[in-house]
Design a protein around this motif. Structure first.
Motif, mmCIF file in Angstrom:
data_model
loop_
_atom_site.group_PDB
_atom_site.id
_atom_site.type_symbol
_atom_site.label_atom_id
_atom_site.label_comp_id
_atom_site.label_asym_id
_atom_site.label_seq_id
_atom_site.Cartn_x
_atom_site.Cartn_y
_atom_site.Cartn_z
ATOM 1 N N SER A 291 0.845 -1.186 0.000
ATOM 2 C CA SER A 291 0.000 0.000 0.000
ATOM 3 C C SER A 291 0.885 1.243 0.000
ATOM 4 N N MET A 292 0.291 2.382 -0.340
ATOM 5 C CA MET A 292 1.083 3.604 -0.351
ATOM 6 C C MET A 292 1.474 4.015 1.074
ATOM 7 N N LEU A 293 0.650 3.652 2.063
ATOM 8 C CA LEU A 293 1.022 3.913 3.450
ATOM 9 C C LEU A 293 2.301 3.171 3.807
ATOM 10 N N THR A 294 2.423 1.914 3.350
ATOM 11 C CA THR A 294 3.639 1.146 3.578
ATOM 12 C C THR A 294 4.825 1.809 2.891
ATOM 13 N N GLU A 295 4.625 2.266 1.659
ATOM 14 C CA GLU A 295 5.713 2.917 0.924
ATOM 15 C C GLU A 295 6.154 4.214 1.589
ATOM 16 N N LEU A 296 5.203 4.956 2.157
ATOM 17 C CA LEU A 296 5.536 6.225 2.800
ATOM 18 C C LEU A 296 6.315 6.021 4.093
ATOM 19 N N THR A 297 6.045 4.913 4.789
ATOM 20 C CA THR A 297 6.695 4.706 6.084
ATOM 21 C C THR A 297 7.864 3.735 5.989
ATOM 22 N N TRP A 298 7.702 2.693 5.217
ATOM 23 C CA TRP A 298 8.725 1.678 4.973
ATOM 24 C C TRP A 298 9.405 1.298 6.283
ATOM 25 N N ASN A 299 10.735 1.387 6.376
ATOM 26 C CA ASN A 299 11.415 0.964 7.593
ATOM 27 C C ASN A 299 11.553 2.101 8.600
ATOM 28 N N GLU A 300 10.868 3.204 8.338
ATOM 29 C CA GLU A 300 10.962 4.326 9.272
ATOM 30 C C GLU A 300 10.009 4.161 10.450
ATOM 31 N N CYS A 301 9.019 3.330 10.298
ATOM 32 C CA CYS A 301 8.071 3.071 11.371
ATOM 33 C C CYS A 301 8.054 1.564 11.601
ATOM 34 N N HIS A 302 8.390 1.148 12.794
ATOM 35 C CA HIS A 302 8.619 -0.270 13.032
ATOM 36 C C HIS A 302 7.397 -0.980 13.619
ATOM 37 N N SER A 303 6.208 -0.442 13.375
ATOM 38 C CA SER A 303 4.978 -1.083 13.837
ATOM 39 C C SER A 303 4.058 -1.282 12.645
ATOM 40 N N PRO A 304 4.118 -2.422 11.997
ATOM 41 C CA PRO A 304 3.353 -2.610 10.764
ATOM 42 C C PRO A 304 1.841 -2.502 10.922
ATOM 43 N N ASP A 305 1.314 -2.876 12.089
ATOM 44 C CA ASP A 305 -0.094 -2.741 12.470
ATOM 45 C C ASP A 305 -1.105 -3.228 11.428
ATOM 46 N N SER A 306 -0.717 -4.054 10.496
ATOM 47 C CA SER A 306 -1.652 -4.696 9.575
ATOM 48 C C SER A 306 -1.473 -6.202 9.674
ATOM 49 N N ASN A 307 -2.558 -6.903 9.797
ATOM 50 C CA ASN A 307 -2.498 -8.354 9.914
ATOM 51 C C ASN A 307 -2.937 -8.995 8.601
ATOM 52 N N LEU A 308 -2.080 -9.825 8.048
ATOM 53 C CA LEU A 308 -2.420 -10.536 6.820
ATOM 54 C C LEU A 308 -3.303 -11.722 7.189
ATOM 55 N N GLU A 309 -4.485 -11.787 6.612
ATOM 56 C CA GLU A 309 -5.427 -12.837 6.967
ATOM 57 C C GLU A 309 -5.948 -13.532 5.717
#
Length: 281
Positions: free
Chosen positions: A180-198
């Motif tokens: 997602s673009m949220l992932t791209e914007l934060t990448w390794n700068e935020c270490h709490s992924p907070d999304s669960n793959l189900e």
């Protein structure tokens, strides 16, 4: 909102970039600084932007159908090349009436918004999502519709891509950005992924905007801000989104900036010295 065809110069035969989506494509607070406008300006393309501040995938597909049936033959007849079509996926639970912008249902509506739907349109929002909305039917239907559009546009020789802004639902598909673009914007700068793959095979990700550490991070670092009760990318974020689009969508964009290094882009918001050197504010 739909732009450019209404008052377009008939002698302008530049290629056209078509973007379809919601608030992250509309960039209502500053359209001239949107990722789509940045890319159209760089490549000297005309931009056809079909986007709405709150919308469903069904309505966006309706507009994509109109583009394919009405606009593509017109462009071909005039000798106008379509550089590409980029579609911003919306939350699968959004429901609306494309002829009435006020009739847009979505999860997380405030009590006031629910009251207005009940008062003006006789719609019980809670009852709809509890007793009538079938998430899995909507998800499966859209998954196959994506595949159909991919095949159709491939036959037309037009590159297309799908992307998701806030990690609500990632649909499987070869023409869809994996992150997602949220992932791209934060990448390794935020270490709490907070999304669960189900649900293996479906590629679903669930994310709560109110508790998401990545959303908080983006707000803190001026990548996202609240505009009219929605999370919108800031001009700074739109620059980064444009870079991600350009690097990832290689069938459309032929000369991307080299940016996918920690120092050049993604960790720059931590480094004051780097911001001063690159004017990344």
């Amino acid at each position: 909102m739909e732009t450019f065809d209404g008052g377009a110069d008939v002698t302008d035969l530049r290629p056209v970039l078509i973007v379809i989506g919601g608030a992250w494509t509309l960039a209502e607070d500053d359209p001239k600084k949107s990722w789509a406008q940045i890319l159209a300006d760089k490549y000297n393309w005309r931009l056809k932007n079909i986007s709405f501040k709150r919308v469903s995938n069904d309505t966006l597909q309706y507009h994509l159908n109109k583009v394919i049936i009405r606009k593509l033959p017109e462009y071909k007849k005039r000798g106008i090349k379509v550089a590409g079509i980029i579609f911003e996926i919306q939350h699968i639970s959004n429901k609306d009436d494309f002829e009435a912008a006020s009739r847009v249902l979505f999860l997380g509506m405030t009590d006031e918004q629910k009251f207005n739907q009940q008062y003006w349109h006789k719609i019980d929002v809670d009852d709809y999502y509890k007793n009538h909305h079938n998430f899995w039917v909507c998800y499966d239907r859209f998954k196959y519709q994506i595949a159909v559009f991919d095949k159709l546009l491939k036959l037309e020789g037009i590159p297309n891509y799908w992307w998701d802004g806030i990690d609500n639902h990632i649909h499987p598909g070869g023409r869809l950005l994996l992150n997602s673009m949220l992932t791209e914007l934060t990448w390794n700068e935020c270490h709490s992924p907070d999304s669960n793959l189900e649900t293996e095979g479906y590629g679903l990700r669930w994310m709560n905007e109110e508790t998401s550490e990545r959303v908080k991070f983006c707000v803190k670092t001026n990548l996202l801000h609240t505009f009219k009760n929605q999370l919108h990318p800031t001009p700074k974020a739109h620059k980064r989104i444009a870079m991600v689009m350009e690097y990832s969508m290689h069938d459309i964009f032929k000369s991307p900036y080299y940016y996918l290094t920690k120092n050049n882009m993604r960790q720059s918001i931590y480094d004051d010295e780097h911001r001063k050197e690159t004017d990344d504010k």
